[in-house]
Motif scaffolding. Structure first.
Motif, PDB file in Angstrom:
ATOM      1  N   UNK A   1       0.825  -1.208   0.000  1.00 28.38           N
ATOM      2  CA  UNK A   1       0.000   0.000   0.000  1.00 28.38           C
ATOM      3  C   UNK A   1       0.860   1.258   0.000  1.00 28.38           C
ATOM      4  N   UNK A   2       1.924   1.237   0.804  1.00 29.66           N
ATOM      5  CA  UNK A   2       2.799   2.402   0.917  1.00 29.66           C
ATOM      6  C   UNK A   2       3.512   2.670  -0.400  1.00 29.66           C
ATOM      7  N   UNK A   3       4.057   1.618  -1.007  1.00 25.22           N
ATOM      8  CA  UNK A   3       4.762   1.781  -2.281  1.00 25.22           C
ATOM      9  C   UNK A   3       3.802   2.241  -3.369  1.00 25.22           C
ATOM     10  N   UNK A   4       2.623   1.649  -3.404  1.00 26.11           N
ATOM     11  CA  UNK A   4       1.633   2.020  -4.411  1.00 26.11           C
ATOM     12  C   UNK A   4       1.269   3.495  -4.279  1.00 26.11           C
ATOM     13  N   UNK A   5       1.018   3.939  -3.037  1.00 22.03           N
ATOM     14  CA  UNK A   5       0.614   5.326  -2.827  1.00 22.03           C
ATOM     15  C   UNK A   5       1.757   6.284  -3.159  1.00 22.03           C
ATOM     16  N   UNK A   6       2.993   5.881  -2.802  1.00 18.38           N
ATOM     17  CA  UNK A   6       4.143   6.731  -3.123  1.00 18.38           C
ATOM     18  C   UNK A   6       4.342   6.827  -4.634  1.00 18.38           C
ATOM     19  N   UNK A   7       4.147   5.723  -5.343  1.00 16.93           N
ATOM     20  CA  UNK A   7       4.326   5.717  -6.802  1.00 16.93           C
ATOM     21  C   UNK A   7       3.343   6.644  -7.491  1.00 16.93           C
ATOM     22  N   UNK A   8       2.088   6.627  -7.064  1.00 16.45           N
ATOM     23  CA  UNK A   8       1.113   7.487  -7.735  1.00 16.45           C
ATOM     24  C   UNK A   8       1.194   8.921  -7.217  1.00 16.45           C
ATOM     25  N   UNK A   9       1.853   9.101  -6.058  1.00 15.27           N
ATOM     26  CA  UNK A   9       2.048  10.447  -5.522  1.00 15.27           C
ATOM     27  C   UNK A   9       3.214  11.148  -6.208  1.00 15.27           C
ATOM     28  N   UNK A  10       4.189  10.371  -6.672  1.00 19.37           N
ATOM     29  CA  UNK A  10       5.424  10.921  -7.242  1.00 19.37           C
ATOM     30  C   UNK A  10       5.172  11.952  -8.350  1.00 19.37           C
ATOM     31  N   UNK A  11       4.307  11.672  -9.356  1.00 15.88           N
ATOM     32  CA  UNK A  11       4.072  12.691 -10.383  1.00 15.88           C
ATOM     33  C   UNK A  11       3.486  13.984  -9.819  1.00 15.88           C
ATOM     34  N   UNK A  12       2.552  13.852  -8.857  1.00 17.30           N
ATOM     35  CA  UNK A  12       1.950  15.048  -8.263  1.00 17.30           C
ATOM     36  C   UNK A  12       2.980  15.824  -7.457  1.00 17.30           C
ATOM     37  N   UNK A  13       3.860  15.090  -6.792  1.00 13.94           N
ATOM     38  CA  UNK A  13       4.934  15.747  -6.038  1.00 13.94           C
ATOM     39  C   UNK A  13       5.850  16.515  -6.988  1.00 13.94           C
TER      40      UNK A  13
END
Length: 560
Positions: free
Chosen positions: A512-524
């Protein structure tokens, strides 16, 4: 017992499949965490970040990396706009990483390359020769590839730091743990599309609409044929002598390539006499190849135009060689050349740049394969074409009928599901309710989602995926399959053992953490570009201004 159970969970394919399913179900909220003149600056820079110029060369490399080291893919306007956005987000991450304390050392890059099994020899060790050969095959310099690895490591570290800042609601974790570890008794229903075939009407309007919306998929690709001559390595290799000294030197310099692991996993060299024939054959082939490359390069100079005029390919071949000219059949950029399967895909695609009307681009450089060396010349070229609707009507009619049948079957399945849920709530069994509607049923048994279905039932993977979050007494949404639509019905759902949850929890949290970080990366990355501190400017987004600035700079420097 607990340890063995833990290892059983870690190695269970169903667990990781279930995690993938859960990832698609989680709703994630994204957080946003000098030149002499302005004209010259605009011409030489792609943009600015943190007050510093981003050179066009740096941008182009980042774009190439963002494309996955693929340079020949074509993009439409919207796709390229998205690629440009991702490229700037990459550059934002790379420029922000040092401010986050993130660095990548030369040793880390070297270790990453050495640990890549792609470049390992038969003994499992990094082989520089293999590395260089692969770089040559993909037409990439070691320096560019090293930079690519460095950038990927920086981005990996950025994502890992984002993972440390991700917050997961406890209720979400418990909900997903229950989805994975609850004991569920599942039945499934298959609504056959055979019963609805005669209800599907394919009209000219539907066919025309399908053609208009999907005509690109029917486009026939550009095709070409080429003329060519071929020099064979084998013919030349027979004339080459390799000395014992050359053989021994190669054996000594590349001893790891001729070593095998013993029982203690130590590398032990094979005797020279056992590998001598292999080395001699390889050295002969290499020497022959180098000789042929020189011959082919000399020949291409004879093809070059003189005073803007060039002789026909066949004429030059007849004058300068004893070879005969062959002509290929038509082929596309994504296909092999019939009879020339040894020509690599990159070289096939390169042939599409040949231009029969350009005396400097009507022939290729030497194309080197494992056994031969080729020179190609432009011949026939057929432009890509989208056939007219009349040519495709029969084919499209079939596709439309399948689409309409799928939609109708799914609609009927949704009606049947509502009826089944109503009948089961009134006291009927799932089988009784389904039979009354002429629905085929399957018994998937009782299982935990992360373990998967153990019964030998059709569509087990699909049924398990559909049932993962369904309440007892309810059915999943139907999904289309070739023969109709299938759905899962959860007959019973009971909470699993607490120990099961604790064993699965670490893997779930990590996923869950990796998935959320991966989809957060572009927004970041976008939030960096949008921030005042980054002071981001994109000159690539202003083509007319760039062109005017470039023209003005040329006028200033040349006085024209």
């Amino acid at each position: 017992m607990l340890i063995s159970k833990f290892h059983k969970i870690i190695g269970n394919k169903w667990l990781w499949a279930a995690f993938a399913i859960l990832m698609s179900l989680v709703l994630v909220g994204l957080f946003t965490p000098g030149m002499n003149s302005g004209q010259e600056e605009r011409v030489l820079a792609a943009g600015k970040l943190y007050g510093l110029d981003i050179a066009k060369s740096e941008y182009n490399i980042a774009e190439y990396f963002e494309k996955g080291l693929v340079s020949d893919k074509t993009y439409d306007q919207e796709e390229y706009k998205q690629l440009q956005k991702q490229t700037w987000q990459r550059l934002a991450a790379l420029k922000t990483a040092p401010r986050m304390g993130i660095i990548v050392t030369e040793q880390e890059v070297l270790d990453a390359i050495k640990n890549d099994r792609t470049f390992a020899n038969s003994a499992g060790q990094f082989d520089k020769t293999i590395f260089n050969q692969i770089m040559m095959q993909i037409r990439l310099s070691p320096e560019i590839y090293t930079e690519y690895v460095k950038q990927q490591l920086i981005i990996y570290k950025v994502k890992k730091q984002l993972e440390s800042e991700v917050w997961l609601p406890p209720t979400l974790i418990e909900e997903k743990l229950s989805d994975l570890t609850d004991l569920i008794t599942v039945k499934a229903g298959l609504v056959s599309n055979v019963n609805f075939t005669n209800n599907v009407k394919v009209t000219d309007e539907l066919i025309s609409a399908y053609y208009d919306e999907n005509k690109e998929i029917f486009e026939t690709p550009e095709k070409i044929s080429v003329k060519y001559i071929k020099w064979s390595n084998d013919d030349v290799a027979k004339t080459i002598e390799i000395t014992q000294e050359q053989t021994a030197n190669y054996y000594t310099n590349y001893i790891d390539d001729f070593s095998v692991a013993d029982t203690n996993n130590n590398l032990v060299p094979m005797p020279l006499k056992d590998v001598q024939d292999k080395i001699v054959a390889m050295l002969k082939n290499r020497a022959a190849q180098n000789q042929l490359i020189d011959t082919a390069s000399y020949f291409t100079r004879k093809l070059e135009p003189v005073a803007g005029k060039s002789e026909p390919f066949e004429t030059v071949v007849a004058k300068e060689t004893d070879l005969s000219v062959s002509t290929s059949g038509l082929f596309s950029a994504q296909s092999k050349i019939a009879g020339l399967s040894d020509v690599e895909p990159n070289d096939v695609q390169m042939l599409f740049a040949l231009d029969q009307n350009d005396p400097w681009r009507c022939f290729s450089d030497p194309v080197v394969t494992e056994k031969d060396v080729y020179i190609f010349a432009a011949n026939e070229k057929i432009a890509p074409k989208i056939p007219e609707l009349a040519e495709l009507k029969e084919t499209i009619s079939f596709y439309v009928k399948q689409d309409e049948l799928g939609k109708l079957t799914k609609e009927k399945a949704e009606e049947f599901i509502a009826e089944i849920e109503k009948e089961v709530a009134a006291g009927k069994s799932f089988e009784q309710a389904a039979k009354a509607l002429d629905i085929e049923t399957f018994n998937a048994g009782t299982f935990m989602s992360y373990q998967g279905i153990t019964n030998n039932v059709p569509y087990a993977d699909t049924i398990s995926r559909l049932a993962i979050s369904v309440e007892a007494g309810k059915a999943s949404e139907p999904v289309e399959i070739p023969s109709g639509a299938i759905f899962a019905f959860v007959e019973k759902r009971t909470e699993g053992e607490p120990i099961e949850k604790e064993l699965v929890r670490p893997q779930l949290l990590s996923s869950l953490t990796k998935y959320r970080a991966d989809i957060t990366y572009p927004a970041w990355g976008q939030s960096i570009l949008d921030s005042k501190e980054a002071d981001f400017q994109n000159f690539m987004d202003q083509p007319e201004e760039n062109e005017a600035a470039e023209k003005e700079l040329v006028e200033e420097e040349t006085g024209i």
